[in-house]
Design a protein around this motif. Structure first.
Motif, PDB file in Angstrom:
ATOM      1  N   GLY A  97       0.779  -1.227   0.000  1.00  0.00           N
ATOM      2  CA  GLY A  97       0.000   0.000   0.000  1.00  0.00           C
ATOM      3  C   GLY A  97       0.813   1.280   0.000  1.00  0.00           C
ATOM      4  N   GLN A  98       2.126   1.178  -0.093  1.00  0.00           N
ATOM      5  CA  GLN A  98       2.952   2.381  -0.149  1.00  0.00           C
ATOM      6  C   GLN A  98       3.015   2.893  -1.588  1.00  0.00           C
ATOM      7  OE1 GLN A  98       6.708   1.498   1.704  1.00  0.00           O
ATOM      8  NE2 GLN A  98       5.737   0.840   3.594  1.00  0.00           N
ATOM      9  N   LYS A  99       3.389   4.131  -1.730  1.00  0.00           N
ATOM     10  CA  LYS A  99       3.568   4.774  -3.047  1.00  0.00           C
ATOM     11  C   LYS A  99       2.259   4.827  -3.827  1.00  0.00           C
ATOM     12  CE  LYS A  99       7.705   5.525  -2.122  1.00  0.00           C
ATOM     13  NZ  LYS A  99       7.942   6.866  -1.619  1.00  0.00           N
ATOM     14  N   GLU A 100       1.194   5.266  -3.167  1.00  0.00           N
ATOM     15  CA  GLU A 100      -0.126   5.347  -3.791  1.00  0.00           C
ATOM     16  C   GLU A 100      -0.143   6.262  -5.004  1.00  0.00           C
ATOM     17  OE1 GLU A 100      -3.186   3.838  -3.489  1.00  0.00           O
ATOM     18  OE2 GLU A 100      -2.000   2.439  -2.331  1.00  0.00           O
ATOM     19  N   GLU A 101       0.723   7.267  -5.022  1.00  0.00           N
ATOM     20  CA  GLU A 101       0.724   8.232  -6.128  1.00  0.00           C
ATOM     21  C   GLU A 101       1.387   7.682  -7.392  1.00  0.00           C
ATOM     22  OE1 GLU A 101       4.518   8.249  -4.151  1.00  0.00           O
ATOM     23  OE2 GLU A 101       2.546   8.565  -3.281  1.00  0.00           O
ATOM     24  N   LEU A 102       2.142   6.606  -7.285  1.00  0.00           N
ATOM     25  CA  LEU A 102       2.906   6.085  -8.414  1.00  0.00           C
ATOM     26  C   LEU A 102       2.010   5.581  -9.543  1.00  0.00           C
ATOM     27  CD1 LEU A 102       5.801   5.371  -9.439  1.00  0.00           C
ATOM     28  CD2 LEU A 102       5.380   3.082  -8.540  1.00  0.00           C
ATOM     29  N   GLU A 103       2.356   5.992 -10.776  1.00  0.00           N
ATOM     30  CA  GLU A 103       1.690   5.492 -11.969  1.00  0.00           C
ATOM     31  C   GLU A 103       2.647   4.666 -12.829  1.00  0.00           C
ATOM     32  OE1 GLU A 103      -0.018   8.564 -14.359  1.00  0.00           O
ATOM     33  OE2 GLU A 103      -1.330   9.241 -12.755  1.00  0.00           O
ATOM     34  N   HIS A 104       3.854   5.188 -13.006  1.00  0.00           N
ATOM     35  CA  HIS A 104       4.800   4.542 -13.917  1.00  0.00           C
ATOM     36  C   HIS A 104       6.215   4.805 -13.450  1.00  0.00           C
ATOM     37  CE1 HIS A 104       7.084   4.635 -17.927  1.00  0.00           C
ATOM     38  NE2 HIS A 104       6.867   3.369 -17.649  1.00  0.00           N
ATOM     39  N   ILE A 105       7.018   3.762 -13.512  1.00  0.00           N
ATOM     40  CA  ILE A 105       8.435   3.914 -13.209  1.00  0.00           C
ATOM     41  C   ILE A 105       9.228   3.162 -14.270  1.00  0.00           C
ATOM     42  CG2 ILE A 105       8.508   1.943 -11.630  1.00  0.00           C
ATOM     43  CD1 ILE A 105      10.494   3.616  -9.938  1.00  0.00           C
ATOM     44  N   CYS A 106      10.292   3.778 -14.722  1.00  0.00           N
ATOM     45  CA  CYS A 106      11.172   3.172 -15.708  1.00  0.00           C
ATOM     46  C   CYS A 106      12.604   3.320 -15.205  1.00  0.00           C
ATOM     47  CB  CYS A 106      11.002   3.874 -17.055  1.00  0.00           C
ATOM     48  SG  CYS A 106      12.047   3.178 -18.332  1.00  0.00           S
ATOM     49  N   LEU A 107      13.277   2.196 -15.006  1.00  0.00           N
ATOM     50  CA  LEU A 107      14.640   2.202 -14.481  1.00  0.00           C
ATOM     51  C   LEU A 107      15.573   1.445 -15.415  1.00  0.00           C
ATOM     52  CD1 LEU A 107      13.787   1.147 -10.830  1.00  0.00           C
ATOM     53  CD2 LEU A 107      14.362   3.445 -11.585  1.00  0.00           C
ATOM     54  N   LEU A 108      16.691   2.044 -15.685  1.00  0.00           N
ATOM     55  CA  LEU A 108      17.741   1.389 -16.454  1.00  0.00           C
ATOM     56  C   LEU A 108      18.939   1.233 -15.529  1.00  0.00           C
ATOM     57  CD1 LEU A 108      18.760   0.294 -19.139  1.00  0.00           C
ATOM     58  CD2 LEU A 108      19.465   2.604 -19.740  1.00  0.00           C
ATOM     59  N   ALA A 109      19.436   0.036 -15.412  1.00  0.00           N
ATOM     60  CA  ALA A 109      20.567  -0.217 -14.523  1.00  0.00           C
ATOM     61  C   ALA A 109      21.863  -0.322 -15.308  1.00  0.00           C
ATOM     62  CB  ALA A 109      20.341  -1.502 -13.725  1.00  0.00           C
ATOM     63  N   SER A 110      22.956  -0.103 -14.616  1.00  0.00           N
ATOM     64  CA  SER A 110      24.279  -0.267 -15.217  1.00  0.00           C
ATOM     65  C   SER A 110      24.752  -1.673 -14.881  1.00  0.00           C
ATOM     66  CB  SER A 110      25.247   0.774 -14.641  1.00  0.00           C
ATOM     67  OG  SER A 110      24.725   2.048 -14.838  1.00  0.00           O
ATOM     68  N   ARG A 111      24.467  -2.621 -15.743  1.00  0.00           N
ATOM     69  CA  ARG A 111      24.815  -4.021 -15.469  1.00  0.00           C
ATOM     70  C   ARG A 111      25.616  -4.599 -16.617  1.00  0.00           C
ATOM     71  NH1 ARG A 111      21.405  -7.470 -11.969  1.00  0.00           N
ATOM     72  NH2 ARG A 111      22.212  -8.956 -13.439  1.00  0.00           N
ATOM     73  N   ILE A 112      26.883  -4.788 -16.378  1.00  0.00           N
ATOM     74  CA  ILE A 112      27.770  -5.391 -17.373  1.00  0.00           C
ATOM     75  C   ILE A 112      28.556  -6.482 -16.657  1.00  0.00           C
ATOM     76  CG2 ILE A 112      29.720  -4.994 -18.916  1.00  0.00           C
ATOM     77  CD1 ILE A 112      28.695  -2.144 -19.275  1.00  0.00           C
ATOM     78  N   ASN A 113      28.653  -7.655 -17.264  1.00  0.00           N
ATOM     79  CA  ASN A 113      29.398  -8.731 -16.612  1.00  0.00           C
ATOM     80  C   ASN A 113      30.896  -8.629 -16.946  1.00  0.00           C
ATOM     81  OD1 ASN A 113      29.772  -9.835 -19.173  1.00  0.00           O
ATOM     82  ND2 ASN A 113      28.259 -11.461 -18.892  1.00  0.00           N
ATOM     83  N   TRP A 114      31.660  -9.580 -16.467  1.00  0.00           N
ATOM     84  CA  TRP A 114      33.117  -9.555 -16.651  1.00  0.00           C
ATOM     85  C   TRP A 114      33.537  -9.587 -18.113  1.00  0.00           C
ATOM     86  CZ3 TRP A 114      35.847  -7.949 -12.793  1.00  0.00           C
ATOM     87  CH2 TRP A 114      35.406  -8.149 -11.502  1.00  0.00           C
ATOM     88  N   GLU A 115      32.696 -10.136 -18.942  1.00  0.00           N
ATOM     89  CA  GLU A 115      33.013 -10.217 -20.377  1.00  0.00           C
ATOM     90  C   GLU A 115      32.492  -9.009 -21.147  1.00  0.00           C
ATOM     91  OE1 GLU A 115      31.123 -13.900 -20.876  1.00  0.00           O
ATOM     92  OE2 GLU A 115      32.726 -15.000 -19.890  1.00  0.00           O
ATOM     93  N   GLU A 116      32.129  -7.950 -20.396  1.00  0.00           N
ATOM     94  CA  GLU A 116      31.624  -6.702 -20.984  1.00  0.00           C
ATOM     95  C   GLU A 116      30.322  -6.881 -21.750  1.00  0.00           C
ATOM     96  OE1 GLU A 116      32.995  -3.634 -20.301  1.00  0.00           O
ATOM     97  OE2 GLU A 116      34.232  -4.792 -18.945  1.00  0.00           O
ATOM     98  N   GLU A 117      29.508  -7.856 -21.331  1.00  0.00           N
ATOM     99  CA  GLU A 117      28.200  -8.064 -21.939  1.00  0.00           C
ATOM    100  C   GLU A 117      27.137  -7.439 -21.046  1.00  0.00           C
ATOM    101  OE1 GLU A 117      28.826 -12.362 -24.087  1.00  0.00           O
ATOM    102  OE2 GLU A 117      28.303 -12.327 -21.968  1.00  0.00           O
ATOM    103  N   VAL A 118      26.123  -6.869 -21.665  1.00  0.00           N
ATOM    104  CA  VAL A 118      25.008  -6.299 -20.909  1.00  0.00           C
ATOM    105  C   VAL A 118      24.176  -7.442 -20.341  1.00  0.00           C
ATOM    106  CG1 VAL A 118      22.934  -4.885 -21.093  1.00  0.00           C
ATOM    107  CG2 VAL A 118      24.985  -4.232 -22.345  1.00  0.00           C
ATOM    108  N   VAL A 119      23.820  -7.337 -19.060  1.00  0.00           N
ATOM    109  CA  VAL A 119      23.088  -8.401 -18.369  1.00  0.00           C
ATOM    110  C   VAL A 119      21.692  -7.902 -18.002  1.00  0.00           C
ATOM    111  CG1 VAL A 119      23.092  -9.939 -16.378  1.00  0.00           C
ATOM    112  CG2 VAL A 119      25.266  -9.248 -17.416  1.00  0.00           C
TER     113      VAL A 119
END
Length: 192
Positions: A97-119
């Motif tokens: 029940g928290q964040k009642e005002e929220l409609e939309h969230i879009c998050l992009l993370a910085s995730r690259i593995n040891w082989e420089e591939e996007v995860v």
């Protein structure tokens, strides 16, 4: 600026947030291209504003604590430190029940593995412990934002995803592309 309503503030450089917000009669949409804040305390004051839109570009490394502070209807973050377990915690807080005002969230993370591939995010961890329904990828639904843009309604096309119902019947759709560390959360209006 008396009597002038500023809807959107787009900031490309440093400025004094509190003075600027007051001078512009508290815009409801803020887009930060760079991080103008000198301390996390002043940034936190921004997060707790009741904003319609908050867009944070490259220099913001948003954490779970930051996300939980935000009182915004629509949030877009280009880079974050968030991992699947953080997204799971955030989803569970919304389900409580928290964040009642929220409609939309879009998050992009910085995730690259040891082989420089996007995860991409792992669905099993993001949705761990949650009851959900898988929506086929070929199913398209239109999501209408409650806040219109300056010249037209804001409409998003959602393809597939995972639907979760809260105890009060409110529906949320989670979209996790399988080729990029991208997380989107759409909270459907009660009348849909």
């Amino acid at each position: 600026m008396k009597g002038v309503t500023v809807k959107r503030l787009v900031a490309y450089g440093e400025f004094e947030f509190e003075k600027t917000m007051k001078a512009l009669n508290y815009p409801s949409e803020i887009w930060f291209d760079i991080n103008p804040f000198t301390s996390h305390e002043s940034l936190s004051k921004c997060y707790i504003q009741n904003l319609d839109y908050l867009i944070l570009a490259d220099e913001f490394l948003v954490t779970l604590d930051d996300l939980l502070l935000m009182n915004c209807k629509n949030i877009f973050v280009q880079h974050s430190r968030l991992r699947e377990k953080h997204l799971n915690i955030y989803l569970k807080s919304w389900l409580r029940g928290q964040k009642e005002e929220l409609e939309h969230i879009c998050l992009l993370a910085s995730r690259i593995n040891w082989e420089e591939e996007v995860v991409p995010f792992t669905k099993e961890i993001v949705l761990k412990g949650l009851e959900y329904t898988t929506v086929p990828a070929d199913v398209k639904r239109l999501f209408y934002c409650s806040v219109s843009d300056t010249d037209e309604k804001r409409v998003e096309t959602i393809k597939g995803g995972y639907d979760i119902k809260r105890k009060d019947g409110r529906l949320v759709t989670i979209v996790l592309p399988d080729d990029w560390p991208w997380f989107e959360m759409y909270v459907w209006p009660n009348d849909q």
